[in-house]
Design a protein around this motif. Sequence first.
Motif, PDB file in Angstrom:
ATOM      1  N   VAL A   1      52.484  37.986  58.766  1.00 35.81           N
ATOM      2  CA  VAL A   1      51.832  38.481  59.974  1.00 35.81           C
ATOM      3  C   VAL A   1      50.341  38.388  59.745  1.00 35.81           C
ATOM      4  CG1 VAL A   1      51.451  40.509  61.428  1.00 35.81           C
ATOM      5  CG2 VAL A   1      53.745  40.024  60.528  1.00 35.81           C
ATOM      6  N   ARG A   2      49.639  37.809  60.680  1.00 33.88           N
ATOM      7  CA  ARG A   2      48.200  37.617  60.515  1.00 33.88           C
ATOM      8  C   ARG A   2      47.427  38.065  61.747  1.00 33.88           C
ATOM      9  NH1 ARG A   2      48.856  37.978  56.296  1.00 33.88           N
ATOM     10  NH2 ARG A   2      48.407  36.736  54.458  1.00 33.88           N
ATOM     11  N   GLY A   3      46.483  39.002  61.524  1.00 41.91           N
ATOM     12  CA  GLY A   3      45.530  39.404  62.551  1.00 41.91           C
ATOM     13  C   GLY A   3      46.145  39.951  63.822  1.00 41.91           C
ATOM     14  N   VAL A   4      47.240  40.692  63.701  1.00 44.41           N
ATOM     15  CA  VAL A   4      47.927  41.177  64.907  1.00 44.41           C
ATOM     16  C   VAL A   4      47.180  42.374  65.501  1.00 44.41           C
ATOM     17  CG1 VAL A   4      50.003  42.346  65.747  1.00 44.41           C
ATOM     18  CG2 VAL A   4      50.206  40.299  64.336  1.00 44.41           C
ATOM     19  N   ARG A   5      46.892  42.241  66.773  1.00 43.93           N
ATOM     20  CA  ARG A   5      46.253  43.315  67.527  1.00 43.93           C
ATOM     21  C   ARG A   5      47.081  43.641  68.758  1.00 43.93           C
ATOM     22  NH1 ARG A   5      40.916  44.403  66.231  1.00 43.93           N
ATOM     23  NH2 ARG A   5      39.998  42.967  64.699  1.00 43.93           N
ATOM     24  N   LYS A   6      47.120  44.938  69.088  1.00 43.36           N
ATOM     25  CA  LYS A   6      47.802  45.371  70.300  1.00 43.36           C
ATOM     26  C   LYS A   6      47.073  46.559  70.882  1.00 43.36           C
ATOM     27  CE  LYS A   6      50.777  45.491  73.563  1.00 43.36           C
ATOM     28  NZ  LYS A   6      50.807  44.397  74.573  1.00 43.36           N
ATOM     29  N   ARG A   7      46.720  46.426  72.145  1.00 42.87           N
ATOM     30  CA  ARG A   7      46.005  47.496  72.840  1.00 42.87           C
ATOM     31  C   ARG A   7      46.876  48.040  73.968  1.00 42.87           C
ATOM     32  NH1 ARG A   7      42.782  43.126  72.263  1.00 42.87           N
ATOM     33  NH2 ARG A   7      40.924  43.315  70.933  1.00 42.87           N
ATOM     34  N   TYR A   8      46.809  49.348  74.157  1.00 46.07           N
ATOM     35  CA  TYR A   8      47.409  50.008  75.305  1.00 46.07           C
ATOM     36  C   TYR A   8      46.283  50.714  76.038  1.00 46.07           C
ATOM     37  CZ  TYR A   8      51.845  49.203  72.885  1.00 46.07           C
ATOM     38  OH  TYR A   8      52.921  48.627  72.248  1.00 46.07           O
ATOM     39  N   GLY A   9      45.695  50.036  77.010  1.00 40.99           N
ATOM     40  CA  GLY A   9      44.520  50.589  77.678  1.00 40.99           C
ATOM     41  C   GLY A   9      43.367  50.695  76.693  1.00 40.99           C
ATOM     42  N   HIS A  10      42.833  51.908  76.518  1.00 44.51           N
ATOM     43  CA  HIS A  10      41.725  52.119  75.591  1.00 44.51           C
ATOM     44  C   HIS A  10      42.202  52.380  74.160  1.00 44.51           C
ATOM     45  CE1 HIS A  10      38.816  52.104  78.827  1.00 44.51           C
ATOM     46  NE2 HIS A  10      39.492  53.049  79.477  1.00 44.51           N
ATOM     47  N   VAL A  11      43.489  52.478  73.975  1.00 44.04           N
ATOM     48  CA  VAL A  11      44.029  52.752  72.639  1.00 44.04           C
ATOM     49  C   VAL A  11      44.390  51.439  71.956  1.00 44.04           C
ATOM     50  CG1 VAL A  11      45.862  53.872  71.330  1.00 44.04           C
ATOM     51  CG2 VAL A  11      44.922  54.991  73.370  1.00 44.04           C
TER      52      VAL A  11
ATOM     53  N   ALA B   1      46.434  50.137  69.163  1.00 45.76           N
ATOM     54  CA  ALA B   1      47.501  50.557  68.255  1.00 45.76           C
ATOM     55  C   ALA B   1      47.498  49.756  66.960  1.00 45.76           C
ATOM     56  CB  ALA B   1      48.860  50.420  68.948  1.00 45.76           C
ATOM     57  N   LEU B   2      47.180  48.472  67.054  1.00 50.85           N
ATOM     58  CA  LEU B   2      47.090  47.606  65.872  1.00 50.85           C
ATOM     59  C   LEU B   2      45.746  46.903  65.888  1.00 50.85           C
ATOM     60  CD1 LEU B   2      50.661  45.987  65.852  1.00 50.85           C
ATOM     61  CD2 LEU B   2      49.839  47.876  64.416  1.00 50.85           C
ATOM     62  N   ARG B   3      45.055  46.947  64.748  1.00 52.28           N
ATOM     63  CA  ARG B   3      43.697  46.428  64.679  1.00 52.28           C
ATOM     64  C   ARG B   3      43.593  45.318  63.638  1.00 52.28           C
ATOM     65  NH1 ARG B   3      40.101  52.060  64.970  1.00 52.28           N
ATOM     66  NH2 ARG B   3      41.357  53.069  66.591  1.00 52.28           N
ATOM     67  N   GLY B   4      44.169  44.190  63.957  1.00 51.23           N
ATOM     68  CA  GLY B   4      44.068  43.049  63.053  1.00 51.23           C
ATOM     69  C   GLY B   4      44.916  43.201  61.802  1.00 51.23           C
ATOM     70  N   VAL B   5      46.169  43.576  61.961  1.00 48.96           N
ATOM     71  CA  VAL B   5      47.039  43.848  60.822  1.00 48.96           C
ATOM     72  C   VAL B   5      47.571  42.561  60.200  1.00 48.96           C
ATOM     73  CG1 VAL B   5      49.249  44.853  60.124  1.00 48.96           C
ATOM     74  CG2 VAL B   5      47.712  46.134  61.617  1.00 48.96           C
ATOM     75  N   ASP B   6      47.518  42.490  58.871  1.00 48.94           N
ATOM     76  CA  ASP B   6      48.157  41.435  58.086  1.00 48.94           C
ATOM     77  C   ASP B   6      49.305  42.046  57.307  1.00 48.94           C
ATOM     78  OD1 ASP B   6      46.136  39.746  58.949  1.00 48.94           O
ATOM     79  OD2 ASP B   6      44.993  39.886  57.085  1.00 48.94           O
ATOM     80  N   LEU B   7      50.390  41.280  57.168  1.00 51.63           N
ATOM     81  CA  LEU B   7      51.539  41.746  56.388  1.00 51.63           C
ATOM     82  C   LEU B   7      52.270  40.534  55.829  1.00 51.63           C
ATOM     83  CD1 LEU B   7      53.376  44.132  55.514  1.00 51.63           C
ATOM     84  CD2 LEU B   7      54.702  43.716  57.599  1.00 51.63           C
ATOM     85  N   ASP B   8      52.513  40.540  54.523  1.00 47.91           N
ATOM     86  CA  ASP B   8      53.264  39.475  53.868  1.00 47.91           C
ATOM     87  C   ASP B   8      54.542  40.060  53.284  1.00 47.91           C
ATOM     88  OD1 ASP B   8      51.299  37.485  54.315  1.00 47.91           O
ATOM     89  OD2 ASP B   8      50.157  38.207  52.594  1.00 47.91           O
TER      90      ASP B   8
END
Length: 262
Positions: free
Chosen positions: A15-25, A27-34
Amino acid sequence: MTTGASDPGAYAVRVRGVRKRYGHVEALRGVDLDIAPGEVHALLGDNGAGKSTLVKVLAGAVTPDEGSIEIGGRRHRFTSPRDAQRAGIETVYQDLALAPTRRRTPTCSWAASRRGPACWDGSASWTARRCARRPARTCARSTPRCRDLGAEVGSMSGGQKQAVAVARAAMWGSALIMMDEPTAALGVAQTESVLDLIRRIRDEKGLPVLLISHNLPDVFSVADRVTVLRLGRRVLTAPIGEVTATGLIEAMTGADTLRGAS
């Protein structure tokens, strides 16, 4: 603290650079996971850390705003849970998603039929008849204390239901099995049975397992590596032998950052 193999080909899932926003929140800020092949990788974090959102992204239930998912070196974009299943990712949620009136052997047989002749060991050489027998043996091994293979799922104990759900996912999955709090509300014996099943998925089938749990003894019992999320960011990834329970709690709560700033 981040450790692990540097070769991208060493990982089953990236997983590389995953971001997810819900409005102003965010939830994920550029997450990496191997996640490496054949490892149990624990994912930890306090409430609101982003664990559930990351699991939903990998399960295809949530589409990220940015970032990528690679499985076996191939990039995927999931727009539905069916996409994730086709890529070989299966999830065991806390509610298990089992039909209470379905019997154990048909439940597992139905699970195997979704993958056709590819059963527990991933072999394509199984005939349909042999494949129909394979799930029954798998279910019997995964729930040894339930001797009646025709028992309805609703009549089983919590540990037996969990084992059926895990066995079903192991039959479907070919790339990654994700388990969300698999030992929650289980007794000591039932917990050990489920943990042993997780080990067998890793050791016998060679599948990686992403374990989401608040139970640190469980994590230290079965995990090979651990990742901690805090406020939507990855703050730690390390082999389980290089961390302590205190260190993990500090990483989850931010106490490590406060201590370093003092």
